[in-house]
Design a protein around this motif. Structure first.
Motif, PDB file in Angstrom:
ATOM      1  N   LYS A 199       0.835  -1.195   0.000  1.00 25.06           N
ATOM      2  CA  LYS A 199       0.000   0.000   0.000  1.00 25.06           C
ATOM      3  C   LYS A 199       0.870   1.245   0.000  1.00 25.06           C
ATOM      4  O   LYS A 199       1.844   1.333   0.741  1.00 25.06           O
ATOM      5  N   LEU A 200       0.522   2.193  -0.845  1.00 26.11           N
ATOM      6  CA  LEU A 200       1.296   3.427  -0.962  1.00 26.11           C
ATOM      7  C   LEU A 200       0.838   4.444   0.088  1.00 26.11           C
ATOM      8  O   LEU A 200       0.194   5.447  -0.208  1.00 26.11           O
ATOM      9  N   HIS A 201       1.184   4.159   1.332  1.00 27.20           N
ATOM     10  CA  HIS A 201       0.903   5.111   2.406  1.00 27.20           C
ATOM     11  C   HIS A 201       1.667   6.408   2.148  1.00 27.20           C
ATOM     12  O   HIS A 201       2.844   6.392   1.794  1.00 27.20           O
ATOM     13  N   THR A 202       1.017   7.528   2.359  1.00 23.17           N
ATOM     14  CA  THR A 202       1.716   8.804   2.286  1.00 23.17           C
ATOM     15  C   THR A 202       2.427   9.056   3.610  1.00 23.17           C
ATOM     16  O   THR A 202       2.113   8.456   4.650  1.00 23.17           O
ATOM     17  N   ALA A 203       3.375   9.983   3.582  1.00 27.05           N
ATOM     18  CA  ALA A 203       4.080  10.353   4.810  1.00 27.05           C
ATOM     19  C   ALA A 203       3.099  10.884   5.849  1.00 27.05           C
ATOM     20  O   ALA A 203       3.221  10.592   7.047  1.00 27.05           O
ATOM     21  N   ALA A 204       2.114  11.638   5.397  1.00 28.46           N
ATOM     22  CA  ALA A 204       1.122  12.202   6.317  1.00 28.46           C
ATOM     23  C   ALA A 204       0.270  11.105   6.949  1.00 28.46           C
ATOM     24  O   ALA A 204      -0.063  11.167   8.145  1.00 28.46           O
ATOM     25  N   GLU A 205      -0.087  10.086   6.171  1.00 32.36           N
ATOM     26  CA  GLU A 205      -0.887   8.977   6.698  1.00 32.36           C
ATOM     27  C   GLU A 205      -0.120   8.193   7.755  1.00 32.36           C
ATOM     28  O   GLU A 205      -0.673   7.813   8.792  1.00 32.36           O
ATOM     29  N   ILE A 206       1.157   7.945   7.501  1.00 28.99           N
ATOM     30  CA  ILE A 206       1.981   7.213   8.464  1.00 28.99           C
ATOM     31  C   ILE A 206       2.114   8.009   9.761  1.00 28.99           C
ATOM     32  O   ILE A 206       1.979   7.465  10.865  1.00 28.99           O
ATOM     33  N   LYS A 207       2.358   9.298   9.628  1.00 31.51           N
ATOM     34  CA  LYS A 207       2.496  10.163  10.811  1.00 31.51           C
ATOM     35  C   LYS A 207       1.207  10.181  11.623  1.00 31.51           C
ATOM     36  O   LYS A 207       1.237  10.078  12.860  1.00 31.51           O
ATOM     37  N   GLU A 208       0.079  10.288  10.947  1.00 29.53           N
ATOM     38  CA  GLU A 208      -1.211  10.327  11.646  1.00 29.53           C
ATOM     39  C   GLU A 208      -1.477   9.015  12.378  1.00 29.53           C
ATOM     40  O   GLU A 208      -1.913   9.019  13.541  1.00 29.53           O
ATOM     41  N   LEU A 209      -1.198   7.896  11.730  1.00 23.70           N
ATOM     42  CA  LEU A 209      -1.415   6.599  12.356  1.00 23.70           C
ATOM     43  C   LEU A 209      -0.528   6.437  13.588  1.00 23.70           C
ATOM     44  O   LEU A 209      -0.971   5.953  14.640  1.00 23.70           O
ATOM     45  N   ALA A 210       0.729   6.846  13.462  1.00 17.66           N
ATOM     46  CA  ALA A 210       1.646   6.754  14.596  1.00 17.66           C
ATOM     47  C   ALA A 210       1.154   7.592  15.775  1.00 17.66           C
ATOM     48  O   ALA A 210       1.174   7.135  16.931  1.00 17.66           O
ATOM     49  N   GLU A 211       0.713   8.803  15.506  1.00 19.57           N
ATOM     50  CA  GLU A 211       0.260   9.679  16.577  1.00 19.57           C
ATOM     51  C   GLU A 211      -0.993   9.127  17.240  1.00 19.57           C
ATOM     52  O   GLU A 211      -1.160   9.249  18.461  1.00 19.57           O
ATOM     53  N   GLN A 212      -1.858   8.491  16.476  1.00 17.75           N
ATOM     54  CA  GLN A 212      -3.055   7.863  17.043  1.00 17.75           C
ATOM     55  C   GLN A 212      -2.696   6.732  17.999  1.00 17.75           C
ATOM     56  O   GLN A 212      -3.464   6.417  18.913  1.00 17.75           O
ATOM     57  N   CYS A 213      -1.530   6.131  17.775  1.00 15.51           N
ATOM     58  CA  CYS A 213      -1.093   4.997  18.596  1.00 15.51           C
ATOM     59  C   CYS A 213      -0.101   5.408  19.678  1.00 15.51           C
ATOM     60  O   CYS A 213       0.588   4.562  20.257  1.00 15.51           O
ATOM     61  N   GLY A 214      -0.007   6.713  19.945  1.00 15.92           N
ATOM     62  CA  GLY A 214       0.770   7.180  21.078  1.00 15.92           C
ATOM     63  C   GLY A 214       2.215   7.501  20.797  1.00 15.92           C
ATOM     64  O   GLY A 214       3.044   7.544  21.719  1.00 15.92           O
ATOM     65  N   PHE A 215       2.551   7.761  19.531  1.00 15.33           N
ATOM     66  CA  PHE A 215       3.924   8.106  19.177  1.00 15.33           C
ATOM     67  C   PHE A 215       4.049   9.592  18.869  1.00 15.33           C
ATOM     68  O   PHE A 215       3.132  10.206  18.329  1.00 15.33           O
ATOM     69  N   GLU A 216       5.209  10.123  19.200  1.00 13.38           N
ATOM     70  CA  GLU A 216       5.579  11.480  18.799  1.00 13.38           C
ATOM     71  C   GLU A 216       6.477  11.379  17.568  1.00 13.38           C
ATOM     72  O   GLU A 216       7.420  10.586  17.549  1.00 13.38           O
ATOM     73  N   HIS A 217       6.198  12.181  16.550  1.00 14.72           N
ATOM     74  CA  HIS A 217       7.035  12.190  15.355  1.00 14.72           C
ATOM     75  C   HIS A 217       8.288  13.017  15.630  1.00 14.72           C
ATOM     76  O   HIS A 217       8.203  14.191  15.975  1.00 14.72           O
ATOM     77  N   VAL A 218       9.461  12.385  15.482  1.00 13.68           N
ATOM     78  CA  VAL A 218      10.717  13.047  15.814  1.00 13.68           C
ATOM     79  C   VAL A 218      11.376  13.654  14.588  1.00 13.68           C
ATOM     80  O   VAL A 218      11.764  14.821  14.583  1.00 13.68           O
ATOM     81  N   LYS A 219      11.511  12.854  13.521  1.00 14.70           N
ATOM     82  CA  LYS A 219      12.159  13.345  12.300  1.00 14.70           C
ATOM     83  C   LYS A 219      11.841  12.417  11.145  1.00 14.70           C
ATOM     84  O   LYS A 219      11.318  11.316  11.334  1.00 14.70           O
ATOM     85  N   ILE A 220      12.198  12.868   9.942  1.00 12.98           N
ATOM     86  CA  ILE A 220      11.987  12.065   8.740  1.00 12.98           C
ATOM     87  C   ILE A 220      13.168  12.284   7.789  1.00 12.98           C
ATOM     88  O   ILE A 220      13.577  13.418   7.546  1.00 12.98           O
ATOM     89  N   TYR A 221      13.726  11.180   7.297  1.00 14.36           N
ATOM     90  CA  TYR A 221      14.814  11.225   6.326  1.00 14.36           C
ATOM     91  C   TYR A 221      14.270  10.839   4.943  1.00 14.36           C
ATOM     92  O   TYR A 221      13.290  10.100   4.820  1.00 14.36           O
ATOM     93  N   GLY A 222      14.992  11.301   3.907  1.00 14.26           N
ATOM     94  CA  GLY A 222      14.545  11.034   2.549  1.00 14.26           C
ATOM     95  C   GLY A 222      15.335   9.974   1.804  1.00 14.26           C
ATOM     96  O   GLY A 222      14.940   9.574   0.700  1.00 14.26           O
ATOM     97  N   ASP A 223      16.443   9.516   2.397  1.00 18.89           N
ATOM     98  CA  ASP A 223      17.224   8.460   1.741  1.00 18.89           C
ATOM     99  C   ASP A 223      18.133   7.791   2.765  1.00 18.89           C
ATOM    100  O   ASP A 223      18.114   8.140   3.953  1.00 18.89           O
TER     101      ASP A 223
END
Length: 245
Positions: A199-223
């Motif tokens: 499934k082609l999850h977007t970066a925004a979708e992954i971040k939202e799912l993580a936050e719903q499950c009690g995670f804080e988004h720290v950073k994101i790398y591109g490669d």
């Protein structure tokens, strides 16, 4: 059975991908653990570890590692690396959607597109929940996923590759927000057809799912060199999350 339960458990999967760039992978892991400032005696779970090469490398860096994978064949292969004189490396068969047994760990790594396999969105949530449950407070979850925009911009529909005298015919397409790879080949007079579906999850979708499950988004790398993430051009979407207290 789901596609990943059959395909990942065949010898052909490992033949097709045997020439992956492990030097690049080990360089990435070295940069990652340094950037995350993980302490040398940290306990890490390599979730969806495959045949264990990255678990072995993490262990060689001084970390206690538990490699988990759905493929019984891969884990049977990996068990040979467990040594009585090296109790800091263990392997086990595990479905990432299920709770992980054991003491809480410092970090969970899910590397090289080992997510997005499930048709039911609730299964994606179960992965985040199981990771959260096994992490210590403020523990780190690294989810290394493909960048859906990059995949859409660069998809090459047809290719042929030869490995161990087997000619793999590979076709790719995007359908209902999934990238689907059909893999066809003949070996010993028998025709085979497997496929991969992510499934082609977007970066925004992954971040939202993580936050719903009690995670804080720290950073994101591109490669794999830890460059900044660019939505249109980065080949990877490597998210770092921290379990909230």
């Amino acid at each position: 059975m789901a596609w990943f339960e059959t395909w990942f458990n065949t010898s052909y999967y490992h033949i097709l991908y045997k020439d992956r760039d492990f030097a690049e992978a080990e360089h990435f892991i070295s940069l990652l653990v340094k950037d995350l400032a993980l302490k040398k005696n940290a306990h890490i779970i390599d979730l969806a570890c495959g045949k264990g090469r990255h678990s072995l490398f993490l262990n060689s860096l001084g970390y206690s590692v538990l490699g988990l994978d759905l493929s019984e064949e891969s884990i049977l292969h990996n068990k040979a690396f467990e040594k009585s004189e090296r109790p800091s490396l263990k392997f086990g068969v595990h479905d990432m959607r299920n709770p992980i047994q054991g003491a809480p760990v410092d970090a969970v790594f899910n590397l090289f597109t080992s997510f997005g396999y499930f048709d039911d969105p609730n299964d994606d949530r179960k992965v985040f929940e199981s990771v959260s449950d096994i992490l210590k407070e403020k523990g780190i979850f690294v989810l290394d996923f493909l960048n859906e925009k990059f995949v859409k911009n660069t998809l090459f529909p047809e290719s042929i590759t030869v490995k161990e005298n087997i000619e793999f015919h590979i076709s790719k397409r995007i359908e209902n927000q999934h990238v689907i790879k059909d893999i066809r080949f003949t070996d010993k007079g028998e025709d085979f057809h497997f496929f991969e579906k992510v499934k082609l999850h977007t970066a925004a979708e992954i971040k939202e799912l993580a936050e719903q499950c009690g995670f804080e988004h720290v950073k994101i790398y591109g490669d794999y060199h830890l460059a900044a993430f660019e939505q249109e051009s980065s080949p990877r979407c490597i998210n770092v999350f921290k379990k909230q207290s």
